[in-house]
Design a protein around this motif. Structure first.
Motif, short mmCIF file in Angstrom:
data_model
loop_
_atom_site.label_atom_id
_atom_site.label_comp_id
_atom_site.label_asym_id
_atom_site.label_seq_id
_atom_site.Cartn_x
_atom_site.Cartn_y
_atom_site.Cartn_z
N MET A 136 0.82 -1.21 0.00
CA MET A 136 0.00 0.00 0.00
C MET A 136 0.86 1.27 0.00
O MET A 136 0.37 2.35 -0.35
CB MET A 136 -0.94 0.00 1.20
CG MET A 136 -1.90 -1.18 1.24
SD MET A 136 -2.87 -1.40 -0.28
CE MET A 136 -3.97 0.01 -0.19
N GLY A 137 2.12 1.16 0.39
CA GLY A 137 2.98 2.34 0.45
C GLY A 137 3.68 2.65 -0.86
O GLY A 137 4.06 3.78 -1.12
N ASP A 138 3.91 1.64 -1.69
CA ASP A 138 4.59 1.82 -2.98
C ASP A 138 3.59 2.08 -4.10
O ASP A 138 2.41 1.70 -3.99
CB ASP A 138 5.39 0.56 -3.33
CG ASP A 138 6.67 0.44 -2.52
OD1 ASP A 138 7.12 1.47 -1.96
OD2 ASP A 138 7.20 -0.68 -2.44
N PRO A 139 4.04 2.68 -5.21
CA PRO A 139 3.17 2.77 -6.39
C PRO A 139 2.87 1.37 -6.93
O PRO A 139 3.68 0.45 -6.79
CB PRO A 139 4.00 3.58 -7.39
CG PRO A 139 5.06 4.25 -6.58
CD PRO A 139 5.34 3.35 -5.42
N VAL A 140 1.70 1.22 -7.55
CA VAL A 140 1.31 -0.05 -8.19
C VAL A 140 0.89 0.25 -9.62
O VAL A 140 0.20 1.25 -9.89
CB VAL A 140 0.16 -0.75 -7.44
CG1 VAL A 140 -0.39 -1.92 -8.24
CG2 VAL A 140 0.64 -1.21 -6.07
N VAL A 141 1.35 -0.56 -10.56
CA VAL A 141 1.00 -0.39 -11.97
C VAL A 141 0.03 -1.50 -12.39
O VAL A 141 0.17 -2.65 -11.97
CB VAL A 141 2.25 -0.39 -12.88
CG1 VAL A 141 3.02 -1.71 -12.76
CG2 VAL A 141 1.87 -0.12 -14.33
N MET A 142 -0.97 -1.12 -13.18
CA MET A 142 -1.90 -2.08 -13.77
C MET A 142 -1.74 -2.02 -15.28
O MET A 142 -1.99 -0.98 -15.91
CB MET A 142 -3.35 -1.75 -13.39
CG MET A 142 -4.38 -2.64 -14.07
SD MET A 142 -6.09 -2.29 -13.55
CE MET A 142 -6.32 -0.62 -14.18
N LEU A 143 -1.30 -3.11 -15.87
CA LEU A 143 -1.13 -3.20 -17.32
C LEU A 143 -2.31 -3.95 -17.92
O LEU A 143 -2.68 -5.03 -17.46
CB LEU A 143 0.17 -3.94 -17.65
CG LEU A 143 1.47 -3.40 -17.05
CD1 LEU A 143 2.62 -4.32 -17.40
CD2 LEU A 143 1.73 -1.99 -17.55
N SER A 144 -2.89 -3.35 -18.93
CA SER A 144 -3.98 -3.99 -19.67
C SER A 144 -3.46 -4.31 -21.06
O SER A 144 -3.24 -3.40 -21.88
CB SER A 144 -5.18 -3.04 -19.74
OG SER A 144 -6.22 -3.62 -20.47
N LEU A 145 -3.22 -5.58 -21.33
CA LEU A 145 -2.54 -6.00 -22.55
C LEU A 145 -3.51 -6.67 -23.52
O LEU A 145 -4.32 -7.50 -23.12
CB LEU A 145 -1.40 -6.97 -22.21
CG LEU A 145 -0.38 -6.46 -21.18
CD1 LEU A 145 0.57 -7.57 -20.78
CD2 LEU A 145 0.40 -5.28 -21.74
N TYR A 146 -3.41 -6.28 -24.80
CA TYR A 146 -4.20 -6.92 -25.86
C TYR A 146 -3.23 -7.40 -26.94
O TYR A 146 -3.06 -6.73 -27.96
CB TYR A 146 -5.17 -5.93 -26.49
CG TYR A 146 -6.39 -5.59 -25.67
CD1 TYR A 146 -7.55 -6.35 -25.77
CD2 TYR A 146 -6.38 -4.50 -24.82
CE1 TYR A 146 -8.67 -6.02 -25.03
CE2 TYR A 146 -7.50 -4.18 -24.07
CZ TYR A 146 -8.64 -4.94 -24.19
OH TYR A 146 -9.75 -4.61 -23.46
N PRO A 147 -2.57 -8.52 -26.75
CA PRO A 147 -1.64 -8.98 -27.77
C PRO A 147 -2.35 -9.20 -29.11
O PRO A 147 -3.43 -9.80 -29.16
CB PRO A 147 -1.11 -10.31 -27.21
CG PRO A 147 -1.34 -10.20 -25.73
CD PRO A 147 -2.60 -9.42 -25.58
N GLU A 148 -1.75 -8.68 -30.17
CA GLU A 148 -2.29 -8.88 -31.51
C GLU A 148 -1.68 -10.15 -32.09
O GLU A 148 -0.49 -10.17 -32.43
CB GLU A 148 -1.99 -7.67 -32.40
CG GLU A 148 -2.88 -6.47 -32.13
CD GLU A 148 -4.36 -6.78 -32.41
OE1 GLU A 148 -4.66 -7.45 -33.42
OE2 GLU A 148 -5.21 -6.35 -31.61
N LEU A 149 -2.47 -11.18 -32.20
CA LEU A 149 -1.97 -12.44 -32.72
C LEU A 149 -1.98 -12.40 -34.25
O LEU A 149 -2.92 -11.87 -34.84
CB LEU A 149 -2.83 -13.59 -32.20
CG LEU A 149 -2.99 -13.63 -30.67
CD1 LEU A 149 -3.86 -14.80 -30.25
CD2 LEU A 149 -1.64 -13.73 -29.99
N PRO A 150 -0.96 -12.97 -34.91
CA PRO A 150 -0.87 -12.90 -36.38
C PRO A 150 -2.12 -13.46 -37.04
O PRO A 150 -2.51 -14.61 -36.79
CB PRO A 150 0.36 -13.76 -36.69
CG PRO A 150 1.16 -13.75 -35.43
CD PRO A 150 0.18 -13.68 -34.31
N GLN A 151 -2.75 -12.65 -37.89
CA GLN A 151 -4.01 -13.05 -38.52
C GLN A 151 -3.82 -14.26 -39.41
O GLN A 151 -4.71 -15.11 -39.53
CB GLN A 151 -4.57 -11.88 -39.33
CG GLN A 151 -6.02 -12.07 -39.78
CD GLN A 151 -6.96 -12.35 -38.62
OE1 GLN A 151 -6.86 -11.73 -37.57
NE2 GLN A 151 -7.85 -13.31 -38.79
N SER A 152 -2.65 -14.36 -40.05
CA SER A 152 -2.42 -15.49 -40.95
C SER A 152 -2.48 -16.82 -40.20
O SER A 152 -2.95 -17.82 -40.72
CB SER A 152 -1.05 -15.34 -41.63
OG SER A 152 -0.03 -15.26 -40.63
#
Length: 829
Positions: A256-272
Motif C-alpha cells: 500500500m505504500g509503494d506505487p502499483v501499476v496495472m497493465l492492460s494487454l491486448y496482444p495482436e496475434l498474427p491473422q495469418s
C-alpha cells in the motif's frame, strides 16, 4: 402477531427497506458503492442477517454503518477474531456489524446487523472494486447479482466446519425491498452505447467527445433479477498502463505504500495463423442435466428451455468439429453419464451415434454434482498430439466451488477449460474460476441471449492454435524494481485482455519510463507485444489499482493455501491475513467488523434474528428452501401450492396453502413418489394429487429421489419448432458436405423436383447440395453467421478437396433457384 412494515413470506418483518447503488466505471475498472437502508419497526431489538452474491473478483474495500448521526467504519480482522468481537458486542448490548465471505464460495457474502433497537434506522455502506470482463462482441460486462440460488450440496457432504451460511430465499417476484441504480462511465475512448437486461433511461453524455456518460435504471425496477450492463467503447482494444501512487500514511516498501501499476494487454496475434483453424484436439463437452435445466432459457417469447437450447448447441458443436479429432459428451446431475467409454475419433458414424443420444437428453439427473464427472474426465489419459479442450455448461451453483476450481487448476497443464453460466443465479465464482484456472474463457448466457453464438465463439478460440511459451519481461530504470502481483499468464486469445499488476519499489524521475514485453509462440512463430508507459503516477485514482492488485495476490495465495492444506504449510494463511488487513480488502480468512463503542447505553431485551430474504428463481434451486413458499400450516394446508416446475431436489416442509380438502394440481411428478402412489409414467397428463398424499413431504426421512418434468398425454407439451437454420445444420455430414436429401429441399423452401432439375448436369449431387446450403446460409442467415461460420468453413474445405468442375455455374444456378445474389468469392470458393 400484528406485523407492520415489510414482511417476508413467513410474515416476519423485513428490516431491509431499500438498496441504493452507485457505479463508477473508468475504462475497464468498476467501483461500486451500495447503501443498504435498514429500519426496525418492531418493539424489540433485532439482528438482521442478509446473505447475498457479489462478483467473484470483487475486492470489498470499505464497510461502514451510520446510525443517526454516528458513523462507524469497520476494520478488517482475522475472521475468528472478528466473529468473537461481534458476538461479545451483542452479548454486552452494543450495536455491531459483521461482513464476511463464505468459506465455500468467494462470491457469497453474509452481512449481519446486530442489536438494532426498536424504532432505529441504520444505513450500511459497502464498497467494492472489480475488473470488467470482455465479452465475445467486445462489450465490457458488469453484473450486479440479485439472484442467489442456494448452492447444491452433494448428498453426504457436510461442508467444512462452521462454513455453511443459511440462505433465506423468496421467489424473485416477492423481493420486499427496492433498488435504485445509477452508473457513470468514463474512458479515454468514446462510449458507443450501454445496454442492459433491465429497462434503462436514455444514456446521457456529459461532454462533446462522448467519453463520459451517465445512465440509470428506469423507474419502478424491482430487485428481482441480476442487473447486467454491457458497455461498448469505440476502438476498445488498446493496451494501457495505469500507475497509481501509494498511500501516504502507509510504510514505503509495503504494497500500500509503494506505487502499483496495472497493465492492460491486448496482444495482436498474427491473422495469418489465427485464420488457420486446428484440425486436431480432444473435445470434451460436460452438460448440466440437473432438474433446473428444464426452466426457460430467458424471458423471451420462445419459451425455449435451457436443456433444449443446450441440445441445439451440442448439435452445432458436433457439426463444427474437424474430421479426425476426438470427442466425447458427458452429462451430470446427482450422477453422471457419458456417451462413449472414452473419447472417440470424430467421423460420420460416431457423430450420428452421439446426436441420437443428444436428441433425447432431458433435465432428469437430479442435483448439481459436478466434481465427480470432472474427476473421471481428468483420470482419462490424454491422447498424444490431441490437446484436450473441456467445455462445461451449467446453470447451477455448487456447495464445493473452491474444491471444483482447485481440481481444474491441478489439471490445467493438460487441458483448457471453457465454461458457460446459463441463466441468472449461475455462480460467477464457479464459471469464472474454472475458465481462469483452466486457461480458457468464461461466458454468461442471461437475459435474451442465445447460447449458440457465445459457445461457437469459444469453440473458435479452442480451434485456434494454442499460444505457448508466454513470458513477461520488465525493462525499468535501474533504481526501480518490480514485484509482480499477478499469476503468470497461461492463456492468450485474440481480442481478449490480459491484466498484470506490479508493485514498483524505488525512486524515479518524473520523465522516467518503463517497458513491458510479452513474448509468446504461436504455431511455431515467435511473436511479441510491447507497451511503454510513464512511471509517473497519473491522476488521482484513490487506491483502486492497489486494491485490485491486493485482491489478485490474495486469490493466488488462497489457492496456494488450499493446495498445501494438510501439508504443514501454515504460513500462507498468515500472509493472506496480513495482506488483507494491510490493504483493507476482504479475503476468505478475514472479515469486516464494526462495533458502536460510543453508545453508552446497552440495548435491553432479547435479540430477535431476522433473515433478510434474497431473490431466487424457485425453478433453479438446488435445495428447495422452506422460505420460498408462502403459507401457514404444513400439516393441514395444501391447496394453492406454489408450484416450482424445475428443481434439482425438494426439501421437506416447503408446501403451504389454505385448505386440506382441496387438491393440488401439478405439472409434473416427483419420481420418488411413484412407489408410494402408483407409477406415474412419462408422457402423462398433469396429475391431481390429494393433500393427504402430499403429506409424505413432511417426513424428513422420505427419499424424494429426482424430479422429472412430465408432458401432457396425447398432445404433449409442444416443443418449440426447430428453426430452419438448425434443420439445415442437422442434415450436414461430418465431412462437411450435405446430401441431396428431400429434407434439404424443405428447408430451402423448394420442392424436391425443383432442386433436382436445377442441378447442372456435370455436377454430382453432394457438391450441388453443399453449394445450395452455403448460398442459403449467406443469402438468408447472415444475422446468425457466428453460429454457422465454422461448419460453413468445413463445407468449403470439403468442396475444394472435390476439385469439382463448374463451381461458378453451380453458384449461378443456385442463386437463380433460391432467388438470391451471393457471389462465389463470398462463399470462399
Amino acid at each position: 402477531m400484528d406485523c407492520c412494515g415489510l414482511l417476508t413470506a413467513q410474515k416476519e418483518p423485513v428490516p431491509l427497506k431499500s438498496i441504493e447503488v452507485e457505479l463508477e466505471v473508468k475504462d475497464h475498472v468498476a467501483t461500486l458503492v451500495s447503501t443498504l437502508n435498514y429500519e426496525n419497526k418492531e418493539d424489540k431489538p433485532i439482528e438482521a442477517v442478509f446473505v447475498f452474491p457479489l462478483p467473484r473478483d470483487a475486492a470489498v474495500c470499505h464497510f461502514s454503518a451510520k446510525i443517526g448521526q454516528t458513523e462507524i467504519v469497520a476494520e478488517v480482522k482475522e475472521k475468528q477474531q472478528a466473529r468473537e468481537e461481534y458476538d461479545d458486542a451483542l452479548s454486552s448490548g452494543q450495536q455491531a456489524f459483521l461482513l464476511e465471505e463464505s468459506e465455500e464460495s468467494p462470491d457469497i457474502f453474509s452481512l449481519s446487523v446486530g442489536s438494532l433497537p426498536p424504532g432505529e434506522s441504520a444505513s450500511i455502506r459497502l464498497e467494492y472494486v472489480t475488473e470488467l470482463a470482455v465479452q465475445a462482441d467486445d462489450g465490457l460486462r458488469f453484473c450486479l447479482p440479485a439472484v442467489l440460488n442456494p448452492r447444491y450440496q452433494p448428498q453426504g457432504s457436510g461442508g467444512s466446519e462452521g462454513a455453511s451460511v443459511q440462505v433465506t430465499s423468496v421467489p424473485a417476484s416477492l423481493v420486499p425491498y427496492s433498488l435504485s441504480f445509477s452508473a457513470r462511465v468514463s474512458s479515454p475512448r468514446p462510449v458507443s452505447k450501454v445496454e442492459s437486461n433491465c429497462s434503462l433511461d436514455p444514456l446521457q453524455y456529459l461532454n462533446t467527445e462522448q467519453t463520459q456518460a451517465t445512465v440509470k435504471l428506469a423507474a419502478g425496477h424491482k430487485f428481482d433479477r441480476d442487473v447486467e450492463l454491457l458497455i461498448y467503447y469505440k476502438d476498445a482494444h488498446q493496451p494501457t498502463a495505469v500507475v497509481e501512487a501509494g498511500q501516504a500514511s502507509a510504510k514505503p516498501g509495503t504494497l500500500m505504500g509503494d506505487p502499483v501499476v496495472m497493465l492492460s494487454l491486448y496482444p495482436e496475434l498474427p491473422q495469418s495463423v489465427m485464420s488457420s483453424l486446428s484440425s486436431c484436439g480432444e473435445f470434451v463437452f460436460l452438460m448440466d442435466r440437473s432438474g433446473s435445466m428444464s426452466s426457460c432459457l430467458n424471458n423471451s417469447e420462445s419459451h425455449q428451455t435451457r436443456i433444449g437450447s443446450a441440445r441445439d448447441t451440442l448439435l452445432l458443436l458436433l457439426k463444427s468439429l474437424p474430421m479426425g479429432c476426438y470427442f466425447n459428451i458427458y452429462s451430470f446431475g446427482t450422477s453422471y453419464e457419458h456417451i462413449f467409454p472414452k473419447s472417440v475419433v470424430y467421423k460420420q458414424k460416431t457423430m450420428e451415434e452421439a446426436l441420437k443420444k443428444v436428441e433425447v437428453m432431458e433435465a432428469n439427473l437430479g442435483g448439481t454434482e459436478i466434481l465427480e464427472p470432472l474427476q473421471h474426465i481428468y483420470s482419462q489419459p490424454c491422447i498424444p498430439s490431441q490437446p484436450r479442450q473441456l467445455f462445461v455448461f451449467t446453470d447451477g451453483a455448487v456447495f464445493n466451488t473452491k474444491e471444483v476450481i482447485n481440481l481444474v487448476k491441478e489439471n490445467s497443464g493438460s487441458h483448457r477449460c471453457f465454461s458457460f453460466g446459463i441463466g441468472e443465479g449461475a455462480s460467477s465464482a464457479l464459471i469464472n474460476g474454472m475458465a481462469k484456472e483452466g486457461g480458457g474463457h468464461a461466458q454468461f448466457i442471461t437475459g435474451t441471449d442465445r447460447m449458440q453464438p457465445k459457445v461457437m465463439q469459444s469453440l473458435r478460440f479452442a480451434l485456434q492454435p494454442a499460444v505457448v511459451d508466454i513470458s513477461v519481461t520488465w525493462d525499468l530504470p535501474k533504481e526501480v524494481s518490480v514485484t509482480v502481483l499477478s499469476p503468470p499468464i497461461t492463456a492468450l486469445f485474440q481480442g481478449q485482455r490480459s491484466l498484470v499488476y506490479g508493485q514498483l519499489t524505488g525512486q524515479s524521475s518524473e520523465a522516467a519510463e518503463g517497458c513491458v514485453t510479452v513474448e509468446y509462440s504461436l504455431a511455431g512463430h515467435p511473436s511479441q507485444t510491447q507497451l511503454r508507459f510513464s512511471l509517473n503516477p497519473g491522476e488521482d485514482t484513490g487506491l483502486t489499482v492497489h486494491r485490485l492488485g491486493a485482491r489478485t495476490l490474495i486469490h493466488s495465495l488462497e489457492m496456494e493455501e488450499r493446495e498445501h492444506t494438510g501439508q504443514g504449510d501454515g504460513g500462507v494463511k498468515e500472509k493472506v491475513v496480513e495482506l488483507s488487513v494491510q490493504s483493507g480488502v476482504s479475503s476468505s480468512f478475514t472479515a469486516f467488523v464494526a462495533v458502536n463503542k460510543g453508545n453508552s447505553e446497552s440495548i435491553q431485551g432479547p435479540l430477535v434474528r431476522r433473515n433478510v430474504p434474497t431473490a431466487c428463481h424457485c425453478y433453479q434451486l438446488g435445495l428447495f428452501h422452506p422460505m420460498c413458499l408462502a403459507g401457514s400450516s404444513l400439516k393441514t394446508d395444501f391447496s394453492n401450492v406454489v408450484y416450482c416446475a424445475q428443481i434439482d431436489r425438494i426439501a421437506p416442509k416447503c408446501l403451504a396453502g389454505s385448505s386440506r380438502k382441496k387438491a393440488v394440481k401439478t405439472k409434473g411428478f416427483f419420481s420418488g413418489l411413484s412407489k408410494k402412489f402408483g407409477a406415474f409414467g412419462r408422457r402423462q397428463k398433469p396429475q391431481v394429487i390429494m393433500a393427504q398424499q402430499i403429506e409424505v413431504l413432511a417426513s424428513p426421512s422420505y427419499d424424494f429421489g429426482t424430479f422429472s418434468c412430465e408432458e401432457t398425454e396425447g398432445t404433449m407439451l409442444q416443443q418449440p419448432c426447430r428453426d430452419t437454420l438448425l434443420q439445415l445444420v442437422s442434415l450436414q455430414e461430418a465431412s462437411g458436405c450435405w446430401p441431396l436429401d428431400p429434407a434439404l429441399a424443405v428447408v430451402l423452401g423448394k420442392s424436391r423436383e425443383e432442386v433436382e432439375t436445377s442441378k447442372p448436369a456435370s455436377v454430382n449431387q453432394e457438391v450441388w447440395a453443399t453449394i445450395l446450403a452455403l448460398i442459403w446460409l449467406h443469402g438468408f442467415k447472415m444475422d446468425a453467421k457466428e453460429e454457422w461460420e465454422l461448419l460453413a468453413m468445413k463445407a468449403v474445405s470439403w468442396l475444394r478437396a472435390q476439385k469439382a468442375p463448374c463451381v461458378a455455374e453451380c453458384v449461378e444456378a443456385g442463386n437463380k433457384l433460391l432467388g438470391s445474389n451471393v457471389q462465389k468469392e463470398v462463399l470462399g470458393l
